[in-house]
Scaffold this active site. Structure first.
Site, PDB file in Angstrom:
ATOM      1  N   LYS A   1       0.837  -1.189   0.000  1.00  0.00           N
ATOM      2  CA  LYS A   1       0.000   0.000   0.000  1.00  0.00           C
ATOM      3  C   LYS A   1       0.877   1.246   0.000  1.00  0.00           C
ATOM      4  O   LYS A   1       1.940   1.272   0.640  1.00  0.00           O
ATOM      5  CB  LYS A   1      -0.889   0.012   1.253  1.00  0.00           C
ATOM      6  CG  LYS A   1      -1.831  -1.183   1.339  1.00  0.00           C
ATOM      7  CD  LYS A   1      -2.786  -1.233   0.174  1.00  0.00           C
ATOM      8  CE  LYS A   1      -3.732  -2.420   0.271  1.00  0.00           C
ATOM      9  NZ  LYS A   1      -4.618  -2.493  -0.909  1.00  0.00           N
TER      10      LYS A   1
ATOM     11  N   ASP B   1      -0.379   0.168  -4.418  1.00  0.00           N
ATOM     12  CA  ASP B   1      -1.835   0.369  -4.421  1.00  0.00           C
ATOM     13  C   ASP B   1      -2.193   1.587  -3.573  1.00  0.00           C
ATOM     14  O   ASP B   1      -1.883   1.646  -2.387  1.00  0.00           O
ATOM     15  CB  ASP B   1      -2.506  -0.896  -3.848  1.00  0.00           C
ATOM     16  CG  ASP B   1      -4.021  -0.843  -3.923  1.00  0.00           C
ATOM     17  OD1 ASP B   1      -4.572   0.159  -4.431  1.00  0.00           O
ATOM     18  OD2 ASP B   1      -4.663  -1.820  -3.473  1.00  0.00           O
TER      19      ASP B   1
ATOM     20  N   GLU C   1      -1.685   1.177  -8.782  1.00  0.00           N
ATOM     21  CA  GLU C   1      -3.086   0.726  -8.676  1.00  0.00           C
ATOM     22  C   GLU C   1      -4.037   1.747  -8.059  1.00  0.00           C
ATOM     23  O   GLU C   1      -3.694   2.395  -7.068  1.00  0.00           O
ATOM     24  CB  GLU C   1      -3.116  -0.557  -7.823  1.00  0.00           C
ATOM     25  CG  GLU C   1      -4.521  -1.093  -7.566  1.00  0.00           C
ATOM     26  CD  GLU C   1      -4.511  -2.435  -6.842  1.00  0.00           C
ATOM     27  OE1 GLU C   1      -3.517  -3.172  -6.971  1.00  0.00           O
ATOM     28  OE2 GLU C   1      -5.490  -2.720  -6.134  1.00  0.00           O
TER      29      GLU C   1
ATOM     30  N   ASP D   1     -13.854  -7.432  -9.380  1.00  0.00           N
ATOM     31  CA  ASP D   1     -13.942  -8.637  -8.545  1.00  0.00           C
ATOM     32  C   ASP D   1     -15.324  -9.254  -8.749  1.00  0.00           C
ATOM     33  O   ASP D   1     -16.341  -8.670  -8.341  1.00  0.00           O
ATOM     34  CB  ASP D   1     -13.750  -8.213  -7.080  1.00  0.00           C
ATOM     35  CG  ASP D   1     -13.789  -9.376  -6.101  1.00  0.00           C
ATOM     36  OD1 ASP D   1     -14.321 -10.454  -6.447  1.00  0.00           O
ATOM     37  OD2 ASP D   1     -13.311  -9.189  -4.960  1.00  0.00           O
TER      38      ASP D   1
ATOM     39  N   HIS E   1      -9.482  -8.537  -8.168  1.00  0.00           N
ATOM     40  CA  HIS E   1      -9.256  -8.246  -6.751  1.00  0.00           C
ATOM     41  C   HIS E   1      -9.838  -9.368  -5.890  1.00  0.00           C
ATOM     42  O   HIS E   1     -10.754 -10.075  -6.321  1.00  0.00           O
ATOM     43  CB  HIS E   1      -9.977  -6.924  -6.424  1.00  0.00           C
ATOM     44  CG  HIS E   1     -10.277  -6.699  -4.975  1.00  0.00           C
ATOM     45  ND1 HIS E   1     -11.427  -7.168  -4.374  1.00  0.00           N
ATOM     46  CD2 HIS E   1      -9.582  -6.062  -4.010  1.00  0.00           C
ATOM     47  CE1 HIS E   1     -11.415  -6.808  -3.100  1.00  0.00           C
ATOM     48  NE2 HIS E   1     -10.316  -6.143  -2.850  1.00  0.00           N
TER      49      HIS E   1
ATOM     50  N   GLU F   1      -5.543 -12.081  -7.476  1.00  0.00           N
ATOM     51  CA  GLU F   1      -4.882 -11.554  -6.278  1.00  0.00           C
ATOM     52  C   GLU F   1      -4.783 -12.644  -5.212  1.00  0.00           C
ATOM     53  O   GLU F   1      -5.497 -13.656  -5.266  1.00  0.00           O
ATOM     54  CB  GLU F   1      -5.688 -10.367  -5.732  1.00  0.00           C
ATOM     55  CG  GLU F   1      -4.998  -9.622  -4.615  1.00  0.00           C
ATOM     56  CD  GLU F   1      -5.658  -8.277  -4.309  1.00  0.00           C
ATOM     57  OE1 GLU F   1      -6.846  -8.084  -4.652  1.00  0.00           O
ATOM     58  OE2 GLU F   1      -4.968  -7.406  -3.737  1.00  0.00           O
TER      59      GLU F   1
END
Ligand code: MG
Length: 422
Positions: A216, A246, A272, A325, A355, A374
């Site tokens: 992150k 991300d 991301e 997702d 995701h 993922e």
């Protein structure tokens, strides 16, 4: 006349109740009825965690789970389909209890069958979405996604095949990938987490068989994040193509471009969800100013949102990634529509890496030949991750032969799911 269909709602505190709005109904079934759903059970479980990304913490994260019990039996046990919603969006119990499950269970059993007399998730999808206006997808797409997953688990189990084979046959070209690329998502912010801790976490992912990792960013300032990135790159032998970052939609344009400028020399795997997921113009401007791959889409929940992303967000089919997702976005029925739309726009299914890090998308990735899936090693338990005996090697996971999605191979989660109806 046959026996009634009914919905039993299993509440989060564990009681099964028959909601007042639902009445027991009898249906006249026709000859061609091969199977029917006898009861549906819904519950809420916590998948909380102490970690944070740039936008939210996960201290109160929870999840809807559903069991659809059929009248088909194997070894004296009913065949049951299970579903749950992926992490990042909260449980959708109210919508499941008041709209989605009653519509499914009130539909005459034979009306849900396809021309071969088999239960059709696509026809069931239409029944669940009756009287729903277009647009404003939000939590409704989560509720439908949970049931869509359970329907797919059920039909593959009734066919006695793992879901990837069922999907390849029904929605794909009949062939599938034997294994799926996975990357390890982690690198969250946590109180007191030092660079050394971050490095140890990433080393753990490499030791577990992953070659690409994600961390992150955007929860600190640029200087701090660059220091964290450099710390992780040390673990990766300086190879930026093995590191994804991300932002979780945190940045406005100015910050997004400042980071883009600073990140570009690293040659990262991807940058991301840089800005708000629905700010397509912002995304397009980033794409014009950042040469590396961009990934986004985990917070888009419908065909129409995904189409707008492709139309207006400046994404490049030769390098960027779509992360919709299926579990959060109306399920696999809608996801096949998204795949059709992407193909119409010249996008390969290999540009899709969903995701969520869950078993459902692993099957879909193998069957529809996506670019991967993922993975959140150890996080979002009991729902997250793959079968207990799944092995990651060279950043790939092989599929197994358990019928359906294979929740039965994920012992702790299966116990929770089974308790819904047992
Ligand atoms: Mg993300």
């Amino acid at each position: 006349m046959t026996t009634a269909s009914h919905v039993l709602i299993r509440t989060s505190c564990g009681r099964s109740v028959r909601p007042r709005m639902l009445v027991v109904t009898s249906y006249k079934l026709q000859e061609r009825v091969a199977m029917k759903i006898i009861s549906a059970h819904e519950g809420v479980i916590p998948i909380s965690s102490s970690m944070s990304n740039a936008f939210i913490d996960f201290s109160t994260m929870d999840c809807s789970i559903v069991a659809l019990v059929s009248d088909v039996t194997v070894d004296g046990e009913p065949v049951v389909g299970y579903g749950f919603n992926s992490n990042g969006r909260y449980s959708a119990g109210e919508i499941l209890r008041r709209r989605i499950l009653p519509r499914l269970m009130d539909a005459p059993a034979d009306s849900l069958l396809d021309e071969n007399g088999e239960l059709s998730p696509a026809i069931a999808w239409d029944a669940m979405m009756r009287n729903e206006k277009p647009g404003g997808h939000g939590e409704r797409s989560v509720a439908v996604g949970v049931v869509d997953m359970a329907l797919h688990d059920l039909v593959a189990k009734v066919a006695a095949v793992p879901l990837y084979r069922w999907v390849a046959q029904k929605y794909g070209d009949g062939t599938y990938d034997d294994s799926v690329f996975v990357y390890a998502a982690g690198g969250y912010y946590a109180p007191g987490k030092a660079d050394k801790d971050l490095q140890d976490e990433m080393k753990g992912f490499l030791d577990a068989g992953y070659e690409v990792v994600k961390m992150k960013i955007g929860g600190a300032d640029l200087a701090d994040d660059l220091r964290r990135i450099e710390a992780v790159l040390q673990v990766l032998g300086g190879d930026g193509s093995r590191l994804a970052v991300d932002v979780n939609g945190r940045f406005g344009l100015e910050t997004a471009l400042a980071y883009a400028h600073a990140l570009e020399p690293y040659g990262l795997f991807w940058y991301e969800e840089v800005g708000d997921p629905l700010d397509y113009q912002l995304n397009a401007t980033i794409a014009e100013n950042y040469r590396g791959p961009i990934a986004t889409g985990e917070n888009l929940f419908s065909l129409q949102d995904a189409r707008n992303l492709i139309r207006y967000a400046g994404l490049r089919p030769d390098r960027d990634y779509i992360q919709v997702d299926p579990a959060l976005s109306y399920g696999l029925v809608e996801y096949t529509r998204i795949q059709d739309m992407l193909a119409q726009h010249g996008w390969s299914s290999r540009r899709c890496i969903p995701h969520g890090g869950h078993q459902f998308s692993l099957h879909i990735a193998a069957a529809l030949k996506l670019g991967g899936n993922e993975s959140y090693p150890g996080e979002f338990q009991p729902t997250g991750g793959f079968a207990d005996d799944a092995v990651v090697r060279n950043s790939r996971v092989a599929l197994d032969d358990r019928p359906g999605i294979g929740f039965e191979g994920k012992a702790n989660f299966y116990q929770v799911l089974r308790a819904l109806h047992a």
